[in-house]
Design an enzyme around this catalytic site. Structure first.
Site, PDB file in Angstrom:
ATOM      1  N   GLU A   1       0.813  -1.219   0.000  1.00  0.00           N
ATOM      2  CA  GLU A   1       0.000   0.000   0.000  1.00  0.00           C
ATOM      3  C   GLU A   1       0.844   1.265   0.000  1.00  0.00           C
ATOM      4  O   GLU A   1       0.495   2.238  -0.670  1.00  0.00           O
ATOM      5  CB  GLU A   1      -0.901   0.050   1.247  1.00  0.00           C
ATOM      6  CG  GLU A   1      -2.087  -0.836   1.182  1.00  0.00           C
ATOM      7  CD  GLU A   1      -2.930  -0.774   2.459  1.00  0.00           C
ATOM      8  OE1 GLU A   1      -2.737   0.147   3.288  1.00  0.00           O
ATOM      9  OE2 GLU A   1      -3.767  -1.657   2.623  1.00  0.00           O
ATOM     10  N   ASP A   2       1.908   1.290   0.761  1.00  0.00           N
ATOM     11  CA  ASP A   2       2.601   2.540   1.049  1.00  0.00           C
ATOM     12  C   ASP A   2       3.985   2.697   0.432  1.00  0.00           C
ATOM     13  O   ASP A   2       4.628   3.724   0.635  1.00  0.00           O
ATOM     14  CB  ASP A   2       2.741   2.710   2.569  1.00  0.00           C
ATOM     15  CG  ASP A   2       1.397   2.831   3.259  1.00  0.00           C
ATOM     16  OD1 ASP A   2       0.400   3.135   2.597  1.00  0.00           O
ATOM     17  OD2 ASP A   2       1.355   2.615   4.490  1.00  0.00           O
TER      18      ASP A   2
END
Length: 189
Positions: A108-109
């Site tokens: 996600e990051d």
């Protein structure tokens, strides 16, 4: 006095000079050393599992780099590592789950890909990370997790949520209320 006790005693002397991030890392190293010295600790059973967790730790720490959370604190230390510690306390012998805890936000990051996780950590760990990775943009109900369905995935998501709940002091009221509403899975009326 063994070596771990010696270092713990020395830590008391230098503690005032350490920032929160440094203190957490030193305490983690002391705990790790204490666990290595304890033959009854479950981390000693499978050969190579400690190395896999260390690899996941270093990989995630590097990938998250200098990423900061909403309060300006190191994201890896004040979120990712806390998710890992929560699960380590509850299920210390679940090495793949513990690795996934350290890696849980890499898809996600960071620029990490699913294929990279499979190559570095195997399909089981990559699947666990993928299971707790949201898809798309959030709507009024929050993010969508279409693959979240296994016991291990749900345990990881609960640990992630618990860490987030403990770090929401700087969130605006609307965001905090929405997150609390989404976190409640029981009826109270």
């Amino acid at each position: 006095m063994n070596a771990v006790d010696f270092f713990e005693q020395k830590l008391e002397h230098i503690k005032p000079r350490l920032n929160e991030d440094e203190l957490l890392h030193v305490q983690a190293l002391i705990n790790y050393a204490r666990n290595l010295a304890d033959d009854s600790f479950p981390h000693h059973n499978p050969i190579g599992k400690e190395e896999l967790i260390n690899k996941a730790y270093l990989f995630a720490k590097k990938k998250h780099g200098n990423q900061l959370d909403d309060e300006g604190k190191n994201y890896f230390t004040f979120h990712v590592y806390r998710v890992y510690r929560c699960l380590e306390t509850l299920v210390p012998g679940e090495y793949e789950l513990l690795c996934a805890a350290l890696l849980h936000d890499t898809l996600e990051d960071t620029e990490t890909t699913y294929a990279e996780l499979v190559k570095e950590f195997g399909k089981d760990i990559a699947e666990l990370v993928n299971e707790v990775t949201h898809e798309g943009k959030p709507d009024e109900k929050g993010f969508f997790f279409p693959r979240l369905n296994s016991k291990r995935g749900i345990m990881l998501k609960f640990a992630d949520r618990l860490s987030n709940l403990s770090r929401m002091n700087s969130w605006n009221i609307k965001r905090a209320e929405q997150y609390l509403r989404k976190s409640k899975f029981w009826r109270s009326e």
